[in-house]
Design an enzyme around this catalytic site. Structure first.
Site, PDB file in Angstrom:
ATOM      1  N   TYR A 187       0.832  -1.218   0.000  1.00 50.31           N
ATOM      2  CA  TYR A 187       0.000   0.000   0.000  1.00 50.31           C
ATOM      3  C   TYR A 187       0.863   1.264   0.000  1.00 50.31           C
ATOM      4  CZ  TYR A 187      -3.364  -3.314   2.112  1.00 50.31           C
ATOM      5  OH  TYR A 187      -4.147  -4.395   2.418  1.00 50.31           O
TER       6      TYR A 187
ATOM      7  N   HIS B 121       0.411 -11.766   3.446  1.00 51.71           N
ATOM      8  CA  HIS B 121      -0.603 -11.072   2.639  1.00 51.71           C
ATOM      9  C   HIS B 121      -1.373 -12.022   1.717  1.00 51.71           C
ATOM     10  CE1 HIS B 121      -1.430  -6.777   0.956  1.00 51.71           C
ATOM     11  NE2 HIS B 121      -2.542  -7.476   1.089  1.00 51.71           N
TER      12      HIS B 121
END
Ligand code: NAP
Length: 282
Positions: free
Chosen positions: A49, A114
């Site tokens: 991100y 993730h």
């Protein structure tokens, strides 16, 4: 804000704030400042991100202003991205040392895998167990796993049951099987994209709108309360300080059991993050 206990005795806030696509540093600062001043202490980030550092800067700034709030009061989670798993062949220690140095956070409250990259899922998790035992990260977990991946971890010699599982969950994708499995194993489930990103189909859904009117709340508040009543921790993203209050002011009403069932019936296995080479699910 109240919290839930993880299986290792650590506490996780009942609602957390996400940071995907939180691209403007000024938005990050404003949102974190509003959150900390309102007692909202849970934050989610990830290397992909590109918000680990901006989040940390905003946190340090807010803590220097709100001297009654301490680092230990906060719950900050980040992730190990697929490229790290591949590049480190599962040895991800240096990436965690690096994020701690860059962010000056001393430790992470939560470190998650993730995506379940099949080649290095087990090795990465075993390395995370070591970092957990050393105290570098206070809890560990996984994202985007299906039940079969949890079995793979057990078969691969994992000795610590993940404390947290983070998955895409909203009224259009309720993940009943995964949530039941996690309940049985005492794994706290975080619901990411808990508002289904407010796509028009969900924003305008008749059932959700009728129920929101019934309870005198917004559709977003109804969905977030739905998650917390299921025992899940929604991770909701907003760039608007005003919406931080809206999205966390959800504990002064209770959705009746029949209405919970009605919302669950909206499930249509709709996911925004489809399995692919970037989002492996095999
Ligand atoms: N582990 C993973 O693989 C994974 C994947 C995706 C996301 N996540 C995490 O989960 C977090 C949340 O997921 P998400 O960002 O995909 O989706 P989301 O939280 O469901 O939705 C975010 C969208 O909803 C809008 N919104 C927020 N509150 C609102 C409200 N009260 N009324 C109307 N609109 C509202 C936001 O706009 P504004 O910003 O303009 O308010 C934004 O466009 C991410 O930020 C990230 O931290 C994890």
């Amino acid at each position: 804000m109240e919290s839930i206990s993880l299986s290792n005795g650590k506490n996780i806030p009942k609602v957390m704030l996400g940071s995907f696509q939180m691209n403007k540093e000024s938005d990050m600062e404003a949102v974190v400042e509003e959150a900390i001043s309102k007692g909202v202490y849970g934050f989610d980030t990830s290397p992909s991100y590109k918000t680990e550092e901006s989040l940390a800067r905003a946190v340090h700034k807010a803590l220097s202003k709100h001297t009654d709030v301490k680092r230990e009061d906060l719950f900050i989670g980040s992730k190990i991205d697929s490229w790290m798993m591949m590049e480190g062949k599962g040895d991800i220690r240096k990436y965690v040392e690096d994020v701690l140095e860059r962010t000056k956070l001393s430790y992470l409250d939560l470190l998650l895998i993730h995506w379940p990259q099949p080649e290095y899922l087990v090795q990465t998790y075993l390395c995370m167990e070591k970092l957990y035992e050393e105290g570098m990260v206070k809890s560990i977990g996984v994202c985007n796993l299906k039940v079969r991946h949890f079995n793979k971890l057990i078969e691969g010699g994992a000795t610590i049951t993940p404390h947290v599982a983070q998955n895409e969950i909203h009224p259009f994708n309720t993940e009943e099987e995964l949530v039941s499995y996690c309940k049985e194993k005492n794994i706290v489930v975080q619901a990411y994209s808990p508002l289904c990103r407010m796509i028009p189909e969900i924003k305008n859904d008749a059932t959700l709108n009728i129920l929101a009117i019934k309870y005198g709340v917004s559709v977003a508040q109804l969905m977030l309360r739905f998650h917390t009543q299921r025992g899940l921790v929604p991770i909701v993203k907003t760039s608007s300080p005003k919406r931080v209050s809206e999205n966390t002011d959800i504990f002064n009403f209770t959705i009746e059991e029949d209405d919970m069932k009605t919302i669950s019936l909206l499930d249509r296995h709709f996911k925004m993050f489809l399995e692919s080479r970037c989002c492996p699910g095999y």
